[in-house]
Design an enzyme around this catalytic site. Structure first.
Site, PDB file in Angstrom:
ATOM      1  N   VAL A  67      10.499  12.769 -11.542  1.00  0.00           N
ATOM      2  CA  VAL A  67      11.649  12.307 -10.761  1.00  0.00           C
ATOM      3  C   VAL A  67      12.598  13.484 -10.534  1.00  0.00           C
ATOM      4  O   VAL A  67      12.880  14.251 -11.461  1.00  0.00           O
ATOM      5  CB  VAL A  67      12.408  11.190 -11.532  1.00  0.00           C
ATOM      6  CG1 VAL A  67      13.626  10.719 -10.742  1.00  0.00           C
ATOM      7  CG2 VAL A  67      11.476  10.030 -11.853  1.00  0.00           C
ATOM      8  N   CYS A  68      13.086  13.619  -9.299  1.00  0.00           N
ATOM      9  CA  CYS A  68      14.138  14.591  -9.006  1.00  0.00           C
ATOM     10  C   CYS A  68      15.227  13.849  -8.231  1.00  0.00           C
ATOM     11  O   CYS A  68      15.344  12.633  -8.346  1.00  0.00           O
ATOM     12  CB  CYS A  68      13.576  15.784  -8.228  1.00  0.00           C
ATOM     13  SG  CYS A  68      13.003  15.378  -6.560  1.00  0.00           S
ATOM     14  N   TYR A  69      16.008  14.553  -7.444  1.00  0.00           N
ATOM     15  CA  TYR A  69      17.092  13.905  -6.701  1.00  0.00           C
ATOM     16  C   TYR A  69      16.575  13.036  -5.551  1.00  0.00           C
ATOM     17  O   TYR A  69      16.935  11.876  -5.429  1.00  0.00           O
ATOM     18  CB  TYR A  69      18.064  14.952  -6.133  1.00  0.00           C
ATOM     19  CG  TYR A  69      18.824  15.687  -7.196  1.00  0.00           C
ATOM     20  CD1 TYR A  69      19.948  15.125  -7.787  1.00  0.00           C
ATOM     21  CD2 TYR A  69      18.404  16.933  -7.629  1.00  0.00           C
ATOM     22  CE1 TYR A  69      20.647  15.801  -8.776  1.00  0.00           C
ATOM     23  CE2 TYR A  69      19.093  17.605  -8.620  1.00  0.00           C
ATOM     24  CZ  TYR A  69      20.213  17.043  -9.187  1.00  0.00           C
ATOM     25  OH  TYR A  69      20.889  17.711 -10.168  1.00  0.00           O
TER      26      TYR A  69
END
Length: 111
Positions: A67-69
């Site tokens: 998961v990132c932004y």
């Protein structure tokens, strides 16, 4: 040079997996302050300092979700992790921003 493959994962699919308590490793590569302010429950923060521990401890046969932004930088991280021998690596489409927008009740917050 062959690139290791990762797959894209929708928020709906991740939600179903979490609801089913499917065994998976959930890693968040956002900056530490953002991770501390809000994260998907069960996720662990992953940065350059914590990569060795992850590589040592995470089961290679278990799905790993990155998961990132917004779901962009997680693709590079997912490809790299797939190259480290993890069988199933996914990048969360829409990232934490979309997760928080669609599922604010499913965000774990500090404090």
């Amino acid at each position: 040079m062959e690139h290791a493959m990762f797959r894209h994962l929708t928020i709906d699919t991740l939600t179903a997996w979490l609801d089913d308590e499917a065994p998976l490793t959930l890693v968040d590569i956002r900056d530490p302050a953002s991770f501390a302010a809000g994260r998907i429950p069960g996720s662990r923060h992953l940065d350059n300092d914590s990569v060795p521990a992850l590589l040592e401890a995470a089961p290679r046969e278990q799905p790993m979700v990155v998961v990132c932004y917004h779901g962009h930088s997680s693709q590079q991280a997912a490809a790299w992790l797939a190259g480290q021998g993890f069988a199933e690596v996914y990048s969360l489409d829409g990232g934490f921003t979309e997760w928080e927008y669609r599922l604010p009740e499913r965000v774990e917050r500090a404090g």
